[in-house]
Design a protein around this motif. Structure first.
Motif, PDB file in Angstrom:
ATOM      1  N   LEU A  78       0.830  -1.203   0.000  1.00 50.72           N
ATOM      2  CA  LEU A  78       0.000   0.000   0.000  1.00 50.72           C
ATOM      3  C   LEU A  78       0.866   1.255   0.000  1.00 50.72           C
ATOM      4  O   LEU A  78       2.044   1.202   0.338  1.00 50.72           O
ATOM      5  N   VAL A  96      -2.339   8.083   0.220  1.00 50.24           N
ATOM      6  CA  VAL A  96      -2.983   9.059  -0.648  1.00 50.24           C
ATOM      7  C   VAL A  96      -3.510  10.139   0.288  1.00 50.24           C
ATOM      8  O   VAL A  96      -4.369   9.869   1.124  1.00 50.24           O
ATOM      9  N   ASP A 122      -5.708   8.160   2.979  1.00 46.30           N
ATOM     10  CA  ASP A 122      -6.274   6.863   2.618  1.00 46.30           C
ATOM     11  C   ASP A 122      -5.123   6.062   2.024  1.00 46.30           C
ATOM     12  O   ASP A 122      -3.987   6.531   1.978  1.00 46.30           O
ATOM     13  N   ARG A 133      -3.919   3.064  -1.150  1.00 42.84           N
ATOM     14  CA  ARG A 133      -4.161   2.320  -2.391  1.00 42.84           C
ATOM     15  C   ARG A 133      -2.905   1.517  -2.672  1.00 42.84           C
ATOM     16  O   ARG A 133      -1.908   1.645  -1.958  1.00 42.84           O
ATOM     17  N   PHE A 134      -2.952   0.719  -3.714  1.00 43.73           N
ATOM     18  CA  PHE A 134      -1.759  -0.035  -4.074  1.00 43.73           C
ATOM     19  C   PHE A 134      -0.673   0.894  -4.570  1.00 43.73           C
ATOM     20  O   PHE A 134      -0.937   1.860  -5.281  1.00 43.73           O
ATOM     21  N   ASP A 135       0.556   0.589  -4.208  1.00 39.53           N
ATOM     22  CA  ASP A 135       1.736   1.329  -4.633  1.00 39.53           C
ATOM     23  C   ASP A 135       2.009   0.974  -6.093  1.00 39.53           C
ATOM     24  O   ASP A 135       2.169  -0.192  -6.434  1.00 39.53           O
ATOM     25  N   TYR A 136       2.032   1.968  -6.965  1.00 37.90           N
ATOM     26  CA  TYR A 136       2.292   1.718  -8.387  1.00 37.90           C
ATOM     27  C   TYR A 136       3.620   1.005  -8.600  1.00 37.90           C
ATOM     28  O   TYR A 136       3.775   0.203  -9.516  1.00 37.90           O
ATOM     29  N   GLY A 169      -6.610  -6.954  -6.261  1.00 38.56           N
ATOM     30  CA  GLY A 169      -7.017  -5.648  -5.774  1.00 38.56           C
ATOM     31  C   GLY A 169      -7.047  -5.604  -4.258  1.00 38.56           C
ATOM     32  O   GLY A 169      -6.639  -6.538  -3.573  1.00 38.56           O
ATOM     33  N   LEU A 170      -7.558  -4.505  -3.727  1.00 39.07           N
ATOM     34  CA  LEU A 170      -7.597  -4.345  -2.273  1.00 39.07           C
ATOM     35  C   LEU A 170      -8.434  -5.432  -1.598  1.00 39.07           C
ATOM     36  O   LEU A 170      -8.168  -5.800  -0.463  1.00 39.07           O
ATOM     37  N   ARG A 230      -4.234   2.519   7.330  1.00 41.19           N
ATOM     38  CA  ARG A 230      -4.898   3.828   7.312  1.00 41.19           C
ATOM     39  C   ARG A 230      -4.714   4.560   8.639  1.00 41.19           C
ATOM     40  O   ARG A 230      -4.388   5.746   8.667  1.00 41.19           O
ATOM     41  N   GLN A 263       3.810  10.697  -1.859  1.00 40.39           N
ATOM     42  CA  GLN A 263       2.745  10.588  -2.852  1.00 40.39           C
ATOM     43  C   GLN A 263       3.159  11.212  -4.178  1.00 40.39           C
ATOM     44  O   GLN A 263       2.929  10.627  -5.238  1.00 40.39           O
ATOM     45  N   HIS A 286       2.757   6.240 -12.065  1.00 43.67           N
ATOM     46  CA  HIS A 286       1.397   5.892 -12.480  1.00 43.67           C
ATOM     47  C   HIS A 286       1.297   5.866 -14.001  1.00 43.67           C
ATOM     48  O   HIS A 286       1.654   6.828 -14.673  1.00 43.67           O
TER      49      HIS A 286
END
Length: 164
Positions: free
Chosen positions: A93, A96, A104, A106-109, A121-122, A134, A154, A161
């Motif tokens: 993760l 963000v 929040d 999300r997945f790390d690119y 996915g999550l 979180r 970030q 991305h």
């Protein structure tokens, strides 16, 4: 950064894992190894420099890549899990941060080429792990230096991305 906030964030994650099993077995712990040229590692959160006195890792200045003062820890593939950096604890993760400073995940690119659990996915991760990440990152964001670090992380990560 306030040491108590950093310690609280670490406590929230120290016993958490993305999966109910050792996901490193599926990829031979790819996230714990540098590449063939010795590159790679994890950024240390402000105040995590205390980890530098280990025999299982090296720390280098990563300020050029990060765009702000930053250190990177690179390990040899094995560590004392209780002493691993927060960046390792939250992987795969990434934070963000919204305009108000709420965080929040999300997945790390950058995890795309390394992490086989991304395909689910999550929803493929343990909910307790996501919630702990979180909470820990929001604790870091309560400190001005921590929030600045998360914003810089970030911004750096956004450079990776691209649409698949």
């Amino acid at each position: 950064m306030d040491k108590k906030r950093l310690e609280k964030a670490r406590r929230l994650l120290v016993n958490q894992t993305p999966m109910a099993f050792d996901c490193g077995r599926t990829c031979q712990a790819a996230c714990c190894k540098s590449d063939d040229e010795g590159r790679g590692g994890v950024f240390l959160f402000p105040g995590e420099e205390a980890l530098t006195g280990t025999d299982w890792a090296s720390v280098t200045d990563a300020s050029d890549a990060f765009g702000a003062h930053a250190l990177m820890l690179t390990c040899g593939g094995q560590c004392d899990r209780a002493k691993r950096p927060l960046g390792c604890m939250i992987f795969p993760l990434t934070p963000v941060v919204d305009e108000g400073g709420a965080v929040d995940v999300r997945f790390d690119y950058r995890a795309r080429p390394l992490c086989p659990i991304l395909r689910d996915g999550l929803r493929g991760l343990r909910g307790e792990f996501i919630d702990a990440a979180r909470r820990a990152l929001n604790e870091i964001a309560r400190d001005p230096e921590g929030l600045a670090f998360l914003r810089a992380w970030q911004a750096l990560e956004e450079q990776y991305h691209f649409e698949l």
